[in-house]
Design a protein around this motif. Structure first.
Motif, mmCIF file in Angstrom:
data_model
loop_
_atom_site.group_PDB
_atom_site.id
_atom_site.type_symbol
_atom_site.label_atom_id
_atom_site.label_comp_id
_atom_site.label_asym_id
_atom_site.label_seq_id
_atom_site.Cartn_x
_atom_site.Cartn_y
_atom_site.Cartn_z
ATOM 1 N N PHE A 1 -4.736 -5.926 -9.471
ATOM 2 C CA PHE A 1 -4.340 -4.602 -9.005
ATOM 3 C C PHE A 1 -3.461 -3.928 -10.058
ATOM 4 C CE2 PHE A 1 -6.158 -5.386 -5.054
ATOM 5 C CZ PHE A 1 -5.753 -6.627 -4.580
ATOM 6 N N PRO A 2 -3.400 -2.618 -9.993
ATOM 7 C CA PRO A 2 -2.456 -1.926 -10.894
ATOM 8 C C PRO A 2 -1.042 -2.394 -10.579
ATOM 9 C CG PRO A 2 -3.913 -0.352 -9.801
ATOM 10 C CD PRO A 2 -4.170 -1.678 -9.158
ATOM 11 N N ILE B 1 2.608 -2.638 -9.484
ATOM 12 C CA ILE B 1 3.248 -1.865 -8.416
ATOM 13 C C ILE B 1 4.214 -0.839 -8.972
ATOM 14 C CG2 ILE B 1 4.968 -3.703 -8.131
ATOM 15 C CD1 ILE B 1 5.146 -2.940 -5.181
ATOM 16 N N TYR C 1 0.823 -1.201 0.000
ATOM 17 C CA TYR C 1 0.000 0.000 0.000
ATOM 18 C C TYR C 1 0.863 1.260 0.000
ATOM 19 C CZ TYR C 1 -3.574 -3.278 1.597
ATOM 20 O OH TYR C 1 -4.440 -4.330 1.721
ATOM 21 N N GLU D 1 3.963 0.732 -11.639
ATOM 22 C CA GLU D 1 3.250 1.849 -12.270
ATOM 23 C C GLU D 1 2.555 2.710 -11.217
ATOM 24 O OE1 GLU D 1 0.621 0.388 -15.272
ATOM 25 O OE2 GLU D 1 2.228 -0.578 -16.404
ATOM 26 N N SER D 2 2.323 2.132 -10.059
ATOM 27 C CA SER D 2 1.654 2.902 -9.010
ATOM 28 C C SER D 2 2.647 3.654 -8.134
ATOM 29 C CB SER D 2 0.832 1.965 -8.114
ATOM 30 O OG SER D 2 -0.108 1.267 -8.870
ATOM 31 N N PHE D 3 3.869 3.174 -8.101
ATOM 32 C CA PHE D 3 4.849 3.786 -7.205
ATOM 33 C C PHE D 3 6.140 4.043 -7.954
ATOM 34 C CE2 PHE D 3 2.636 3.462 -3.233
ATOM 35 C CZ PHE D 3 1.737 2.427 -3.442
ATOM 36 N N GLU E 1 -6.449 2.929 -0.784
ATOM 37 C CA GLU E 1 -6.716 2.961 -2.233
ATOM 38 C C GLU E 1 -5.459 2.651 -3.044
ATOM 39 O OE1 GLU E 1 -9.463 4.770 0.200
ATOM 40 O OE2 GLU E 1 -7.440 5.578 -0.103
ATOM 41 N N ASN E 2 -4.312 2.775 -2.430
ATOM 42 C CA ASN E 2 -3.059 2.496 -3.150
ATOM 43 C C ASN E 2 -2.752 1.015 -3.252
ATOM 44 O OD1 ASN E 2 -2.723 5.204 -3.383
ATOM 45 N ND2 ASN E 2 -0.942 5.371 -2.027
ATOM 46 N N HIS E 3 -3.687 0.213 -2.918
ATOM 47 C CA HIS E 3 -3.472 -1.240 -2.838
ATOM 48 C C HIS E 3 -2.957 -1.787 -4.153
ATOM 49 C CE1 HIS E 3 -5.323 -5.402 -1.619
ATOM 50 N NE2 HIS E 3 -4.009 -5.416 -1.687
ATOM 51 N N THR E 4 -1.801 -2.406 -4.087
ATOM 52 C CA THR E 4 -1.253 -3.145 -5.208
ATOM 53 C C THR E 4 -0.538 -4.354 -4.620
ATOM 54 O OG1 THR E 4 0.187 -3.026 -7.136
ATOM 55 C CG2 THR E 4 0.860 -1.756 -5.216
ATOM 56 N N ARG F 1 6.057 -8.248 -10.612
ATOM 57 C CA ARG F 1 4.700 -7.758 -10.442
ATOM 58 C C ARG F 1 3.832 -8.843 -9.830
ATOM 59 N NH1 ARG F 1 3.248 -4.560 -16.063
ATOM 60 N NH2 ARG F 1 4.458 -2.655 -15.592
#
Lengths: 953, 421
Positions: free
Chosen positions: B213-214, B216, B160, B218-220, B169-172, B208
């Motif tokens: 989930f998106p 990781i 997260y 790409e989310s961070f 909401e950042n769950h990946t 990954r």
């Protein structure tokens, strides 16, 4: 006298004569009563040891009901006792301290102290079990005596060894056979590994013994000063092969001819509950016992020992102190669990707050929160569950015989510190007192009956021990009919034997019924007249609502008769009865022998031989190999339904086979070799199963191929179906259960279910009961309402039925009872098939019924209530609606539609009215009592009895 | 009621039959016993005719053999009995229901050597293979040595972001495989006091994670997920000391444990992920009502310090959330350089094998050490649960936990409050 009356009288006489000839009840007392010792036992043959599994016992005792319990309609008195209610001396028990005070030295010595392990030379260690559930050592001393050494858990020196010493000494003094135990202290050099010694590894595998194995064991044991270890040394019997394994707390040993009383009904095992409570032996059960083959008085016999008491007093099952709930809760008790869960930890029973001394050797043992009535072993023990007030009184009397000094003497054998000895002694004294207070209240605690001249004297143990204040007793004397076991008229009152009793001829009996404030708590003493006085030969203790369960129903008149069997079946049965007669020394004909079988044994023999005879065998070319029945040489044993036995020990035949049977089975197309029997069918590992869908025969052969165990499987045996379809249960092979009969017919035609005429089909649960289900949840007397005035018309059917039955069987108000009879019932009295007979008119029918009712009431005798006169039945069909009513213990009440009721109409031609009917069914509570069904309906706003039918029990 | 009774029968006979139906088969002409002794002898003779060998069920042998295989010791130690085993649990949380097989022998080389090997997996595709070698022969009253090697593949480790306030909401997620091999040696310096040394090797690989989930990466940003996407080899060495006076390591009811472990990690190839990590563990069990009630307390602190210009890889940062701490939050919910956990349970006896518990968990993760020891800004969860015991071990735990992020049911096969070493 009309021809009807003459006929009826002749028939009555005939019935009475047949009934008398058919019954030969035993007298209550024999001339040699009371026996002090069991008669010399029969010698036993060479027997094989049989082990049990602690884990399996725990699981089975928790989740299954093992052994017989008291049925709901009464209790089963303890067996193995003499006519005074005392356990006889024998291979189970010897009367000691409770009967004849032992000296302090005898109490200290226990089972023996003359054979401690010698210390002149080191002990040779033969076996070391350093790991596992019961670590210990087997050693031999210089005398070549063998001892099992057990030590304490680390950090708790004295806890387990002290418990073993103290408890075994108490059990010996209480009368049980226990091994010789010695408390020993030794240092490491005292133990040397025998060159051929064995060790059991941590993986449970035997291997050669290493010195390090001894060290590994001792590392787990406490030592006083870093050098000295303490252990209890149990001396093993001289004959090494004589240990036969534990005895079960239910049933009997099948290979011991002297084991004739089911263990769950032995008084010394029922009473063991009290002793176990006293000593907090919550792990009491089968595993700690041992059957030992021994010879005494020249007779080889099995002697039954109690051993392994290391988990008593404060010593727990996990090896340290007891968890505080040991002895207060069962291993798994759903009711307690629910209470504890829902209370969210708020509920705190008293024992949870008990105070302990913090002494390692004492553990968790105390007396202040001890409740003897609430104490429980960790598992359900059949004998404990069956305990009755007279069993617990017998045991409590033994416990109360120990003085404070006696207790301290025995506690001292535990080798405790002074503080530990003081605590344990005080706790045992407190627990002893609580036991007396609890169990002396369940009966009138009179004991030590004696005659002082012409006066009957006794001691009130509650008064003797200061539990109760002195009280007044009433003694009513009666004549006693020993042949009928019946108390007759009163002949006097008071402690002196009345003159009428003195006039009894020698060999005659008199009874004295003694009670104090509560007449339901009474003791009856039986005296037998001899030429110059009386002997007290019997004692009976009663408590409120004590009802002795009626004996097992007699053989059925309409059982399958021998003549209906085929020639081959008869021939085979003859081989069985010949062998039986030879072993028994009896002379039964095959017909007589067959009729002596229970219904389950008959159906088993008939079903299996029927299936065998209808199984033709052929080889691969189609050539005939005969029938499967042709393979049977003779029948050894017929196993019917046996409570408590596994499914693979019931409903089968044990047979001798013709020598070439295995070859024939291998060749036959109808049988295939199945998986070897590795768990079930013990002794018969080679399984041959009939091909095709169930039902099929299974022939399990012994290694020699000459013996077999044969049964029919009505359910699939293959996993996973076999795990869920009842294959593993006894219902799998019971032809009477559920659809099994239909399945049998489907494969082997022409089968007649002879029992169904009488019993109908058995449900799954009812397969555990051979005949009618007597079980009811409550055996207490149902209070009777007041007598309703004549002509009263109760609104509810159960009230009308109760009033009728009470008027008839309790109050003997026959005319009033007959008022409920409907004219429709008169047709039931039409005589025989003689068309010339004239139906009785209303007056005639009433008179005939009156005489019948009087006869029935006389046969039953005086009954104080309906509970003692009758017992209800459970319908076979689980879907049958049963009305719940206050007398459900006494009679079954079930609604019937007119269609269901019509078969029971007295007048079959009666027109249909669409009325609602009710059936009332019960069995008379008397030896040989039969079952009566009554049919009721509303007529003119009143409940009327329209029909009655006796039903075969 | 029985059917088929013909109506035209003698009522008297029928009724009398009901009363007097003691129509037994006639006994043959044998003697009626004249004495009690004869009656007993008759009963014995009847038994003689039906004697049958008392046979021992093979099931008894099988069960006894199972128990003798070290069942007791295996339960108490948590390693299971000797021989084949069915293994439940024991993998990283959040990968699904774990089951597998194992094999253990504790009596090799005459009790000098013992080993246990297991293979486990989940339906979600996670699996673990491990081998545990115990040098029992070198073990004395004061010393012990052990070598443990494991390969574990976890396809779905939740992430997260770092920080105590990382949004849900950042769950990946990411996949994490690691191969570890560690050697531990311990010395008992005094009663209940143990000093130990540990050294070993770790190979870590990340990728990954779950497609739900998106990704990781790409989310961070890379700086927020140091070490992700690379395979890295580490050596690690350290020491530990503990004062452990619990009555049972697998299901304590009394006593306590106070200890710490210090380890240094070196990223062998790159020199990017060198750091040190210190773990503190304090547990105390306070029984009352003779053990019928227990108050269990735990405080655990993990501090991670990267060496100069190095970072702690994201997969080795301490986390909170999941089955063993902050039970009301999802697995690995909070992650940062330092983590503090405080927990308390009140347990009560239900049956000899079942306990209930009411618990509260509190914890936080922080980037700075000074904030770690400050018990403020904690995330809380609480609930109740059941613990099933076999002998002294807790073999199954079911917790119903609540937090501000919802409700969770936890079902594991071990006790709560397990120390990290």
């Amino acid at each position: 006298m009309t021809s009807f009356r003459l006929t009826a009288a002749i028939i009555l006489l005939a019935i009475a004569r047949v009934a008398t000839q058919g019954t030969a009840p035993s007298p209550r007392f024999y001339p040699d009563d009371p026996l002090r010792s069991e008669p010399t036992p029969l010698p036993v043959a060479d027997l094989q040891p049989r082990a049990l599994s602690d884990l399996l016992e725990r699981v089975n005792n928790t989740f299954k009901t093992r052994g017989q319990r008291h049925p709901g309609n009464g209790v089963i008195p303890a067996g193995g006792v003499n006519s005074l209610g005392e356990v006889m001396d024998g291979d189970w028990y010897v009367n000691r301290h409770g009967t004849r005070r032992m000296t302090q030295e005898e109490l200290r010595r226990g089972a023996g102290d003359a054979n401690p392990p010698g210390t002149l030379t080191p002990w040779r260690v033969l076996v070391v079990r350093a790991y596992g559930v019961s670590p210990g050592l087997l050693i031999a001393d210089e005398k070549n005596d063998l001892y099992l050494l057990r030590l304490d858990p680390l950090g708790y020196e004295g806890l387990a060894t002290g418990a073993e010493m103290v408890t075994s000494h108490f059990l010996y003094a209480l009368g049980y056979h226990v091994p010789e135990n010695y408390l020993v202290r030794f240092e490491r050099p005292q133990l040397v590994a025998h060159p051929e010694g064995q060790a059991v590894s941590s993986a449970g595998k035997p291997r050669e013994l290493l010195v390090s194995d001894i060290d590994a064991l001792l590392r787990r044991a406490p030592s006083t000063d870093g050098r000295t270890y303490r252990a209890v040394a149990t001396r093993l019997p001289d004959a090494r092969g004589s240990l036969l394994g534990p005895f079960q707390m239910w049933g009997t040993r099948s290979d011991d001819p002297n084991d004739i009383v089911p263990h769950e009904h032995r008084r010394e095992l029922r009473g063991l509950f009290v002793f176990s409570a006293w000593l907090n032996h919550s792990e009491a059960g089968a595993i700690g016992t041992q059957d030992v083959l021994t010879a005494a008085d020249g007779v080889r016999r099995i002697r039954h020992y109690l051993g392994n008491s290391t988990r008593s007093l404060g010593s727990g099952v996990l090896g340290g102190p007891k968890d505080v709930w040991e002895g207060n809760e069962k291993f798994l008790d759903v009711g307690t669990a629910k209470r504890n869960m829902t209370s969210l930890g708020v509920r705190t029973p008293g024992w949870m707050k008990a105070k302990y001394p913090g002494l390692a050797e004492v553990g968790t043992f105390e007396g202040q929160t001890f409740d003897p009535a609430a104490w429980t072993p960790s598992q359900t023990i059949a004998a404990f569950e069956n305990r009755l007030p007279d069993d617990t009184f017998w045991a409590a009397r033994q416990v109360m015989a120990f003085t404070d000094e006696d207790i301290r003497t025995i506690v001292r054998t535990g080798g405790y510190t002074q503080a530990g000895e003081d605590w344990i002694t005080a706790a045992l004294i407190e627990r002893r007192n609580r036991i007396g207070r609890t169990f002396f209240g369940g009966v009138l605690p009179l004991d030590r009956f004696r005659l002082n001249g012409n006066t009957l004297e006794f001691d009130d143990l509650a008064v003797v021990h200061g539990i109760s204040a002195p009280r007044q007793y009433t003694i009513d004397w009666h004549r006693f009919d020993n042949a009928k076991d019946a108390l007759l008229d009163t002949i006097g009152t008071g402690p002196a034997i009345p003159p009428a009793a003195a006039a009894t001829p020698a060999g005659g009996y008199t009874a004295a019924r003694i009670y104090a404030e509560n007449v339901e708590l009474h003791v009856t003493a039986y005296l037998r007249r001899r030429a110059d006085g009386f002997d007290i030969v019997g004692l009976d203790r009663a408590w409120p609502a004590k009802v002795i369960a009626p004996p097992a129903p007699p053989r059925q008149v309409n059982q399958r008769i021998f003549a209906d069997l085929t020639g081959r079946q008869q021939e085979l049965f003859k081989t069985y009865i010949d062998s039986y007669n030879q072993a028994r020394g009896s002379k039964y004909s095959p017909e007589e022998g067959f009729n002596r079988l229970t219904v389950s044994e008959q159906s088993t023999f008939y079903g299996i031989t029927h299936a065998l005879s209808h199984t033709d065998m052929t080889d691969a070319t189609g050539a005939s190999l005969g029938t499967a029945l042709d393979r049977i040489e003779s029948v050894d044993r017929i196993a019917g339904q046996y409570a408590g036995r596994g499914g693979d020990e019931q409903f089968r035949l044990y047979v001798n086979l013709k020598p070439d049977t295995r070859d024939i089975l291998e060749k036959s197309q109808q049988f295939f070799r199945d998986h070897e029997n590795t768990v079930y069918h013990v002794g018969y590992p080679h399984s041959y199963r009939q091909a095709g869908k169930e039902p099929n025969l299974q022939m399990s052969l012994a290694d020699d191929g000459l013996k077999a165990d044969i049964d029919v499987d009505y359910r699939a045996s293959r996993s996973p179906r076999g795990l869920f379809n009842g294959h593993m249960t006894s219902a799998n092979s019971d032809i009477r259960v559920g659809e099994n009969t239909t399945l049998h017919r489907g494969r082997w035609g022409g089968f007649i279910a002879f029992w169904q005429d009488t019993f109908g089909r058995l449900g799954e649960e009812e397969a555990s009961r051979d005949l009618i289900d007597f079980d009811r949840p409550d055996a207490r007397v149902t209070p009777l309402p007041s007598d309703r005035p004549r002509g009263a018309s109760p609104e509810r059917i159960e009230d009308a039925a109760q009033e009728f039955l009470t008027d008839w069987l309790v109050r003997h108000q026959y005319q009033e009872a007959l008022d409920v009879l409907s004219p429709r019932a008169y047709a039931c009295l039409v005589v025989g098939k003689d068309s010339r007979s004239v139906p009785l008119d209303a007056g005639g029918a009433r008179r005939e019924l009156l005489s019948l009712m009087e006869y029935a009431a006389a046969k039953l005798g005086t009954r104080a209530n309906l509970t003692s006169a009758m017992v209800a039945l459970t319908p076979r069909d689980p879907k049958r609606v049963v009305v719940d009513h206050p007398f459900k213990q006494e009679f079954l009440l079930t609604p019937l539609t007119e269609a269901e009721a019509r078969p029971y109409f007295c007048d079959k031609a009666a027109t249909s009215t669409g009325a609602q009917y009710y059936g009332v069914v019960f069995q008379f509570r008397t030896a040989g009592g039969g079952v009566l069904g009554l049919l009721w309906t509303r007529e003119q706003n009143q409940w009327k009895l329209v029909s009655y039918q006796p039903l075969a029990p | 009621m029985n059917a088929g009774r013909h109506a035209s029968s003698v009522g008297a006979v029928m009724l009398l039959l009901a009363i007097d139906s003691a129509a037994r088969a006639q006994e043959p002409a044998t003697n009626v016993p004249a004495t009690r002794a004869e009656a007993i002898a008759d009963a014995r003779d009847d038994k003689v005719a039906e004697l049958w060998p008392e046979r021992q069920s093979p099931l008894v042998n099988k069960v006894n053999a199972l128990v003798e295989r070290g069942f007791k010791e295996g339960l108490d130690s948590g390693r299971g009995a000797n021989g084949p085993q069915i293994v439940l649990g024991g993998m990283r949380p959040g990968q699904g229901f774990t089951a597998g097989v194992g094999y253990r022998r504790s009596d090799l080389w005459r009790e000098r050597l013992g080993y246990r090997a297991t293979a486990r997996g989940t339906l979600q595709g996670a699996y673990l293979l491990d081998f545990d070698l115990d040098f029992q022969g070198l073990r004395t009253e004061r010393t012990s040595m052990r070598w443990y090697t494991k390969f574990e593949s976890s396809p779905d480790i939740d992430f997260y972001g770092q920080g105590n306030s990382s949004p849900k909401e950042n769950h990946t997620s990411y996949a994490y495989d690691d191969l570890t091999s560690d050697f531990d040696a311990a010395f008992r310096a005094a009663r209940h006091v143990r000093l130990g040394f540990t050294g070993g090797y770790l190979h870590a690989h990340t990728a990954r994670g779950h497609d739900d989930f998106p990704p990781i990466d790409e989310s961070f940003a890379p700086k927020d997920i140091p070490g992700f996407g690379e395979s890295t080899d580490y050596t690690r060495m350290g020491a530990f000391v503990d004062f452990d006076f619990r009555d049972s390591p697998t299901g304590p009811r009394r006593g306590g444990m106070y200890g710490m472990r210090y380890r240094e990690y070196w990223d062998v190839a790159r020199g990017t992920f060198a750091f040190r990590q210190t773990e503190y563990e304090l547990q105390q069990y306070l029984p009352y009502f003779n053990g019928g009630r227990i108050v269990a307390l735990r405080a655990a602190l993990v501090l991670s310090f990267p060496k100069e210009e190095n970072a702690v890889p994201v997969y080795l940062l301490p986390t909170l959330g999941g089955n063993d701490d902050l039970r009301g939050f999802g697995g690995y919910r909070f992650r940062d350089s330092h983590a503090l956990y405080l927990g308390a349970e009140h347990r009560w006896h239900v049956t000899s094998n079942l306990e209930m518990a009411a618990f509260v968990d509190g914890g936080k993760v922080v980037p700075l050490k000074r904030d770690a020891v400050d018990p403020t800004n904690l995330n809380f969860s609480g609930g109740f649960g059941f613990r099933v015991r076999a002998r002294s071990a807790v073999v199954s735990r079911t917790d119903f936990a609540f937090s501000r992020e919802g409700f969770r049911i936890v079902w594991t096969f071990s006790d709560i409050y397990k120390p990290r070493w």
